[in-house]
Design a protein around this motif. Structure first.
Motif, PDB file in Angstrom:
ATOM      1  N   TYR A  44       0.803  -1.213   0.000  1.00 30.81           N
ATOM      2  CA  TYR A  44       0.000   0.000   0.000  1.00 30.81           C
ATOM      3  C   TYR A  44       0.844   1.275   0.000  1.00 30.81           C
ATOM      4  O   TYR A  44       0.493   2.282  -0.613  1.00 30.81           O
ATOM      5  CB  TYR A  44      -0.961   0.024   1.205  1.00 30.81           C
ATOM      6  CG  TYR A  44      -2.012   1.094   1.030  1.00 30.81           C
ATOM      7  CD1 TYR A  44      -3.192   0.830   0.344  1.00 30.81           C
ATOM      8  CD2 TYR A  44      -1.798   2.392   1.497  1.00 30.81           C
ATOM      9  CE1 TYR A  44      -4.126   1.809   0.119  1.00 30.81           C
ATOM     10  CE2 TYR A  44      -2.739   3.389   1.282  1.00 30.81           C
ATOM     11  CZ  TYR A  44      -3.901   3.084   0.598  1.00 30.81           C
ATOM     12  OH  TYR A  44      -4.816   4.062   0.376  1.00 30.81           O
ATOM     13  N   HIS A  47       1.419   3.812  -2.801  1.00 31.87           N
ATOM     14  CA  HIS A  47       0.435   4.839  -3.177  1.00 31.87           C
ATOM     15  C   HIS A  47       0.748   6.209  -2.554  1.00 31.87           C
ATOM     16  O   HIS A  47       0.971   7.179  -3.286  1.00 31.87           O
ATOM     17  CB  HIS A  47      -0.988   4.366  -2.874  1.00 31.87           C
ATOM     18  CG  HIS A  47      -2.006   5.458  -2.881  1.00 31.87           C
ATOM     19  ND1 HIS A  47      -2.320   6.168  -4.028  1.00 31.87           N
ATOM     20  CD2 HIS A  47      -2.751   6.010  -1.891  1.00 31.87           C
ATOM     21  CE1 HIS A  47      -3.230   7.090  -3.730  1.00 31.87           C
ATOM     22  NE2 HIS A  47      -3.503   7.023  -2.441  1.00 31.87           N
ATOM     23  N   HIS A  71      -1.170  10.770   4.191  1.00 30.62           N
ATOM     24  CA  HIS A  71      -2.570  11.150   3.968  1.00 30.62           C
ATOM     25  C   HIS A  71      -3.595  10.037   4.214  1.00 30.62           C
ATOM     26  O   HIS A  71      -4.742  10.317   4.515  1.00 30.62           O
ATOM     27  CB  HIS A  71      -2.766  11.783   2.577  1.00 30.62           C
ATOM     28  CG  HIS A  71      -2.950  10.804   1.464  1.00 30.62           C
ATOM     29  ND1 HIS A  71      -1.899  10.269   0.759  1.00 30.62           N
ATOM     30  CD2 HIS A  71      -4.065  10.251   0.921  1.00 30.62           C
ATOM     31  CE1 HIS A  71      -2.350   9.444  -0.156  1.00 30.62           C
ATOM     32  NE2 HIS A  71      -3.674   9.404  -0.087  1.00 30.62           N
ATOM     33  N   ASP A  72      -3.207   8.775   4.063  1.00 30.06           N
ATOM     34  CA  ASP A  72      -4.195   7.711   4.276  1.00 30.06           C
ATOM     35  C   ASP A  72      -4.074   7.021   5.643  1.00 30.06           C
ATOM     36  O   ASP A  72      -4.798   6.063   5.909  1.00 30.06           O
ATOM     37  CB  ASP A  72      -4.089   6.655   3.163  1.00 30.06           C
ATOM     38  CG  ASP A  72      -4.855   7.073   1.911  1.00 30.06           C
ATOM     39  OD1 ASP A  72      -5.882   7.778   2.060  1.00 30.06           O
ATOM     40  OD2 ASP A  72      -4.434   6.713   0.798  1.00 30.06           O
ATOM     41  N   ASP A 143      -3.755  12.802  -5.054  1.00 26.44           N
ATOM     42  CA  ASP A 143      -4.277  11.502  -4.632  1.00 26.44           C
ATOM     43  C   ASP A 143      -5.153  10.913  -5.750  1.00 26.44           C
ATOM     44  O   ASP A 143      -4.981   9.773  -6.186  1.00 26.44           O
ATOM     45  CB  ASP A 143      -5.089  11.723  -3.344  1.00 26.44           C
ATOM     46  CG  ASP A 143      -5.697  10.444  -2.791  1.00 26.44           C
ATOM     47  OD1 ASP A 143      -5.096   9.368  -2.977  1.00 26.44           O
ATOM     48  OD2 ASP A 143      -6.762  10.531  -2.144  1.00 26.44           O
TER      49      ASP A 143
HETATM   50 MN    MN Z   1      -5.074   7.994  -1.075  1.00 23.48          MN
END
Ligand code: MN
Length: 489
Positions: A44, A47, A71-72, A143
């Motif tokens: 992940y 990303h 950000h996530d 994003d």
């Molecule tokens: Mn994202």
């Protein structure tokens, strides 16, 4: 994209100390996302690192890059806001909170086409999050761009939904922030998923046309470049083909007749100063026949998103029709990266060397979309219907001039009353007569871009209920309703 690649990319833009902060964020996010996978099967963390890489490319500030890496974490891991604040400070925590709120608000959306959150609460959060600090929106755009670039790994239904939303919302947002390059990429990818057959047909069509015309385009390019050299005007010049999506829109407008699409090819000239822009325009008009109604001076009158350039479309001696765009390097940077580029300037502002460098082209406040967002957020809290807000946020815009030459930016289809209320609510409330381009106009007269509007007022005049039929903007509607209520009490 992995840790080493991102740190290497950051080398050109950030100091050793700053890169240490970036590294700390990468390590933090890597631990948090450990074990999670993307639809592509990659870890992940690739990303958020790719999103940060896109942002470095857009030349944003350090805080935005770090926020992008993290950000996530709030939404997809057990990380708390407090934890982020403790490790990375208040500013970065604020940005990540904003990005997370925008995602949360989006989830409350109704059917795809009504690209706004469903509930007042969500909408209000959405607007406040992006209105408070436009960096939130820029991170969100990066994003989305990365998600579009990796869209092929998702199911066809998801592809369609994301592409549709991107075209309807995110491309428009990019446009509003003056981020032309991003807008075009979002449009191209989205369109290729939404209408794949049409997309590949148009791609073939342009290839055919362009192959024939490219040689002639280069001839024109060289002609212009030679004369600019003779006149000692330093310049960069390049020819390019318009995007598939903009061709699609033009063809739809002109009944599929590609011969009507003039600006299939464009030549861009970048020069050193504003006066060189006008000199270059003169040189081009001296060489080729300009199509008069196609001359646009966006330097004297920037577009609502801050875009500046001179545009002209000319007919060459061998009957080629070519659009020229002429601008300075600074105008060019802004046209490509818009709002994102301005963060970089703000960063410079804080350093001592700032005043030695070029200054920021600041927009007048009423043309600055982010300040409009703040006003819109206020209207939502005051109870304005969501349908009205939508027009303000995403409708096409027109320019209206006051008799003194002040410019106002209104949604397409606005009426004189909208203009009056945009100038001042007292002027709106006491409107009596409107003069549009020197002629008396009725309340139901719809304005066109470039109209000069004068409002005659009378203190004895007050809003009437049928005025509500002749307004388009949420601001005017809201003010009239308020006045009508106080009168009836
Ligand atoms: Mn994202």
């Amino acid at each position: 994209m992995d840790k080493d690649e991102l740190l290497k990319q950051a080398k050109d833009r950030f100091s050793f100390m700053q890169r240490n902060k970036i590294e700390k964020a990468i390590d933090f996010a890597s631990v948090k996302h450990n074990g999670q996978l993307r639809a592509s099967g990659e870890p992940y963390i690739t990303h958020p690192l790719s999103v940060a890489s896109i942002l470095i490319d857009w030349q944003v500030d350090l805080d935005s890059v770090i926020a992008a890496i993290l950000h996530d974490t709030l939404e997809d891991t057990d990380t708390t806001l407090q934890e982020i604040e403790d490790n990375f400070g208040k500013d970065i925590a604020f940005l990540i909170d904003g990005v997370t709120k925008v995602s949360a608000a989006r989830k409350g959306m109704r059917e795809i086409k009504s690209y706004l959150p469903k509930t007042r609460d969500n909408l209000s959060k959405f607007l406040i999050a992006i209105g408070k600090d436009s960096r939130v929106l820029v991170i969100k755009l990066a994003d989305r761009l990365h998600n579009l670039r990796t869209l092929k790994y998702l199911s066809p239904e998801k592809q369609h939904k994301i592409a549709d939303e991107s075209l309807e919302v995110f491309a428009r947002l990019a446009d509003r922030l003056g981020m032309g390059r991003v807008r075009v990429e979002i449009e191209e990818i989205s369109f290729s998923y939404l209408e794949p057959k049409r997309y590949s047909y148009l791609k073939k069509l342009t290839k055919k046309r362009v192959a024939k015309a490219y040689a002639r385009l280069y001839k024109v390019k060289d002609e212009v470049s030679d004369i600019l050299k003779e006149q000692k005007i330093k310049h960069q010049i390049d020819g390019r083909i318009k995007s598939i999506y903009s061709l699609h829109r033009k063809l739809t407008k002109y009944d599929e007749d590609i011969n009507e699409v003039y600006d299939l090819m464009a030549i861009r000239v970048i020069v050193g100063s504003k006066s060189s822009c006008y000199k270059t325009l003169g040189i081009i008009h001296n060489l080729y026949q300009p199509i008069i109604h196609k001359i646009k001076d966006y330097i004297a009158t920037p577009k609502t998103n801050g875009y500046q350039s001179l545009h002209t479309t000319v007919k060459t001696s061998d009957d080629q029709i070519i659009e020229f765009q002429i601008r300075t390097k600074q105008m060019h940077d802004f046209a490509e990266n818009g709002m994102a580029a301005s963060f970089h300037y703000n960063e410079q502002k804080q350093s001592k060397n700032y005043f030695k460098r070029r200054s920021v082209s600041a927009l007048p406040e009423h043309l600055d979309w982010t300040s409009q967002l703040k006003q819109t957020a206020k209207l939502v809290q005051e109870g304005t219907p969501i349908e009205d807000i939508k027009v303000d946020l995403f409708g096409d815009r027109i320019f209206i001039y006051s008799p003194d030459g002040d410019i106002y930016d209104l949604p397409e289809g606005s009426f004189p009353l909208d203009f009056a209320y945009a100038v001042h609510s007292d002027i709106g409330d006491s409107s009596k007569t409107f003069i549009v381009n020197g002629k008396i106009a009725r309340f139901d007269h719809q304005l066109n871009s470039g109209d000069v509007v004068e409002v005659k007022t009378s203190q004895s005049n007050h809003p009437k209920s049928d005025w509500l039929k002749y307004v388009k903007t949420a601001k005017a509607r809201n003010k009239i309703k308020t006045k009508l209520k106080t009168k009836s009490v």
